[in-house]
Design a protein around this motif. Structure first.
Motif, mmCIF file in Angstrom:
data_model
loop_
_atom_site.group_PDB
_atom_site.id
_atom_site.type_symbol
_atom_site.label_atom_id
_atom_site.label_comp_id
_atom_site.label_asym_id
_atom_site.label_seq_id
_atom_site.Cartn_x
_atom_site.Cartn_y
_atom_site.Cartn_z
ATOM 1 N N SER A 115 124.127 44.586 114.931
ATOM 2 C CA SER A 115 125.161 44.760 113.916
ATOM 3 C C SER A 115 125.475 43.407 113.292
ATOM 4 C CB SER A 115 126.437 45.364 114.523
ATOM 5 O OG SER A 115 127.085 44.434 115.383
ATOM 6 N N VAL A 116 125.879 43.447 112.031
ATOM 7 C CA VAL A 116 126.300 42.262 111.296
ATOM 8 C C VAL A 116 127.675 42.550 110.709
ATOM 9 C CG1 VAL A 116 125.766 40.674 109.410
ATOM 10 C CG2 VAL A 116 123.909 41.695 110.742
ATOM 11 N N GLY A 117 128.634 41.664 110.971
ATOM 12 C CA GLY A 117 129.992 41.921 110.522
ATOM 13 C C GLY A 117 130.612 40.746 109.785
ATOM 14 N N LEU A 118 131.493 41.066 108.857
ATOM 15 C CA LEU A 118 132.261 40.078 108.117
ATOM 16 C C LEU A 118 133.725 40.448 108.222
ATOM 17 C CD1 LEU A 118 132.161 37.578 106.234
ATOM 18 C CD2 LEU A 118 132.154 39.188 104.303
ATOM 19 N N SER A 119 134.556 39.471 108.632
ATOM 20 C CA SER A 119 135.956 39.756 108.910
ATOM 21 C C SER A 119 136.869 38.788 108.170
ATOM 22 C CB SER A 119 136.212 39.671 110.424
ATOM 23 O OG SER A 119 137.509 40.118 110.753
ATOM 24 N N TYR A 120 138.092 39.249 107.932
ATOM 25 C CA TYR A 120 139.096 38.431 107.254
ATOM 26 C C TYR A 120 140.467 38.765 107.831
ATOM 27 C CZ TYR A 120 142.335 36.944 103.537
ATOM 28 O OH TYR A 120 143.364 36.381 102.839
ATOM 29 N N GLY A 121 141.263 37.727 108.119
ATOM 30 C CA GLY A 121 142.617 37.920 108.609
ATOM 31 C C GLY A 121 143.597 37.036 107.870
ATOM 32 N N THR A 122 144.800 37.557 107.597
ATOM 33 C CA THR A 122 145.793 36.801 106.845
ATOM 34 C C THR A 122 147.199 37.165 107.300
ATOM 35 O OG1 THR A 122 146.538 36.225 104.610
ATOM 36 C CG2 THR A 122 145.976 38.525 104.997
ATOM 37 N N ASN B 295 129.926 37.677 112.135
ATOM 38 C CA ASN B 295 129.588 38.105 113.488
ATOM 39 C C ASN B 295 128.220 38.779 113.514
ATOM 40 O OD1 ASN B 295 129.942 40.838 115.400
ATOM 41 N ND2 ASN B 295 130.474 38.916 116.383
ATOM 42 N N PHE B 296 127.431 38.454 114.552
ATOM 43 C CA PHE B 296 126.123 39.092 114.753
ATOM 44 C C PHE B 296 125.974 39.467 116.214
ATOM 45 C CE2 PHE B 296 121.584 38.777 115.892
ATOM 46 C CZ PHE B 296 121.065 39.761 115.055
ATOM 47 N N ILE B 297 125.614 40.721 116.476
ATOM 48 C CA ILE B 297 125.392 41.209 117.838
ATOM 49 C C ILE B 297 124.002 41.832 117.897
ATOM 50 C CG2 ILE B 297 126.219 42.702 119.687
ATOM 51 C CD1 ILE B 297 128.953 42.715 118.365
ATOM 52 N N PHE B 298 123.263 41.492 118.941
ATOM 53 C CA PHE B 298 121.914 42.028 119.116
ATOM 54 C C PHE B 298 121.758 42.524 120.542
ATOM 55 C CE2 PHE B 298 117.429 41.684 120.262
ATOM 56 C CZ PHE B 298 116.810 42.329 119.190
ATOM 57 N N TYR C 162 127.711 46.279 109.318
ATOM 58 C CA TYR C 162 126.452 47.023 109.137
ATOM 59 C C TYR C 162 125.826 47.204 110.514
ATOM 60 C CZ TYR C 162 121.520 47.895 108.074
ATOM 61 O OH TYR C 162 120.250 48.427 108.046
ATOM 62 N N ILE C 163 125.343 48.424 110.801
ATOM 63 C CA ILE C 163 124.806 48.753 112.121
ATOM 64 C C ILE C 163 123.419 49.360 111.962
ATOM 65 C CG2 ILE C 163 125.172 50.062 114.246
ATOM 66 C CD1 ILE C 163 128.158 50.299 113.289
ATOM 67 N N GLN C 164 122.482 48.899 112.783
ATOM 68 C CA GLN C 164 121.140 49.485 112.777
ATOM 69 C C GLN C 164 120.648 49.665 114.201
ATOM 70 O OE1 GLN C 164 118.365 48.181 109.782
ATOM 71 N NE2 GLN C 164 116.615 48.353 111.160
ATOM 72 N N SER C 165 120.141 50.847 114.491
ATOM 73 C CA SER C 165 119.628 51.186 115.814
ATOM 74 C C SER C 165 118.151 51.541 115.690
ATOM 75 C CB SER C 165 120.422 52.373 116.389
ATOM 76 O OG SER C 165 119.897 52.783 117.629
ATOM 77 N N ASN C 166 117.288 50.711 116.273
ATOM 78 C CA ASN C 166 115.835 50.908 116.203
ATOM 79 C C ASN C 166 115.338 51.423 117.545
ATOM 80 O OD1 ASN C 166 115.719 49.581 113.538
ATOM 81 N ND2 ASN C 166 116.146 47.720 114.696
ATOM 82 N N LEU C 167 115.289 52.749 117.682
ATOM 83 C CA LEU C 167 114.911 53.325 118.970
ATOM 84 C C LEU C 167 113.414 53.547 119.092
ATOM 85 C CD1 LEU C 167 117.781 55.898 119.641
ATOM 86 C CD2 LEU C 167 117.600 53.488 120.311
ATOM 87 N N THR C 168 112.777 54.121 118.067
ATOM 88 C CA THR C 168 111.338 54.372 118.118
ATOM 89 C C THR C 168 110.714 54.068 116.770
ATOM 90 O OG1 THR C 168 111.548 56.699 117.457
ATOM 91 C CG2 THR C 168 111.625 56.216 119.817
#
Length: 321
Positions: free
Chosen positions: A152-159, A124-127, A173-179
């Motif tokens: 954010s970049v995410g990796l998921s697993y379900g079973t 998953n990728f969210i921008f 992983y989350i990154q916030s680039n404000l300034t």
């Protein structure tokens, strides 16, 4: 072999959650990176943002990663054999276009069932683009422009862990680039970095025939965005840790028609006051002192799985803004 792979994946998840760092500093205000709370798909949004107990497509990575457990094979059709579940979801939306602020939200998810892992893996990728800003000096002199964004970049697993019970998790992983870096910030950039996890459970009782609920009822729980605070130049904000609980019921289904109702309860587990915010795990308890919670109600009707009609209602307490 499948059993050991499943145990290894779950062990990696548990170990990673304990390795997340923690920050003690806080500032007044709401949670950081609120873009993680934006509903990514039109289906759940059209149902009032109910998805915790449905989670029957690749967007389960957001609503309830436990739903990934049930996404194993596409059924055989005609002469075609069943194939491993594979799906891609993309969405793009201008955010608050009435303000002409050049904000936009982008979301991409891809997932596939792997027989060797006995489960479904999704990426998953969210921008979130926050627009362009003008930098000025203390005397009002314009120093230039810069663009802020968060992703954010995410990796998921379900079973499947029982015939009617699925569990899933997501590491993010989350990154916030404000300034950007500047002399006004002492040479430090207003960039915040964090990591979080989600843990979801989805139960679809198939052996309970009480009041005709067999194969009709589903119950879901998802604890989202659990992780350390995001720090910006020596100041920190908590992640939007959220508890979601939902139920869904197929009230009528035949060869042509499919009618479903869903209810979701959502609570933001962030406790803040004039002295700052509580850190994890204390906030998981202290946040219940905050007033109210969010409720969502949705209904979905399918005709021959070709035409869908949806309606929903969403409410939150006025005290939460």
């Amino acid at each position: 072999m499948k059993f050991y792979l499943k145990v290894a994946l779950i062990a990696i998840f548990i170990t990673s959650t304990f390795m997340l760092p923690n920050n003690a500093m806080a500032q007044a205000g709401g949670s950081a990176v609120p873009f993680l709370l934006i509903s990514p798909d039109a289906r759940a949004s059209g149902m009032g943002e109910t998805g915790t107990a449905i989670a029957d497509d690749i967007n389960a990575i957001y609503w309830n990663p436990g739903g990934l457990a049930f996404l194993d094979y596409f059924p055989a059709v005609g002469n075609r054999e069943e194939n491993p579940y594979t799906q891609v979801a993309l969405s793009f939306s201008p955010w608050l276009p009435q303000f002409n602020a050049d904000l936009y939200y982008s979301y991409a998810t891809v997932g596939r069932y792997f027989e060797d892992l006995d489960g479904t893996v999704a990426f998953n990728f969210i921008f979130m683009n926050l627009g362009e800003f003008t930098r000025t000096a203390e005397n009002g002199q314009v120093l230039g422009k810069f663009i802020s964004n968060e992703f954010s970049v995410g990796l998921s697993y379900g079973t499947i862990v029982a015939p009617d019970l699925g569990v899933g998790f997501q590491l993010r992983y989350i990154q916030s680039n404000l300034t950007p870096t500047s002399a006004q910030t002492g040479g430090e950039a207003g960039v915040g970095i964090s990591a979080s996890f989600d843990l979801g459970i989805l139960w679809k009782p198939s052996d309970i025939d009480f009041l005709g609920i067999k194969d009709k009822l589903s119950l879901g729980l998802n604890l989202q965005n659990v992780g350390p605070k995001v720090t910006y130049i020596r100041e920190s904000d908590p992640l939007p840790t959220t508890l979601r609980i939902g139920t869904a019921m197929n009230v009528y289904k035949d060869e042509f028609n499919d009618l479903k109702f869903a209810i979701d309860f959502s609570k933001l587990l962030v406790k803040r006051d004039e002295n700052g915010s509580d850190a994890l795990p204390l906030s998981l308890v202290s946040a219940w002192q905050n007033p109210g919670a969010e409720w969502a109600f949705g209904v979905e009707y399918w005709y021959e799985r070709v035409l869908a009609l949806r309606a929903g209602y969403f409410t939150e307490p006025a005290a939460l803004g």
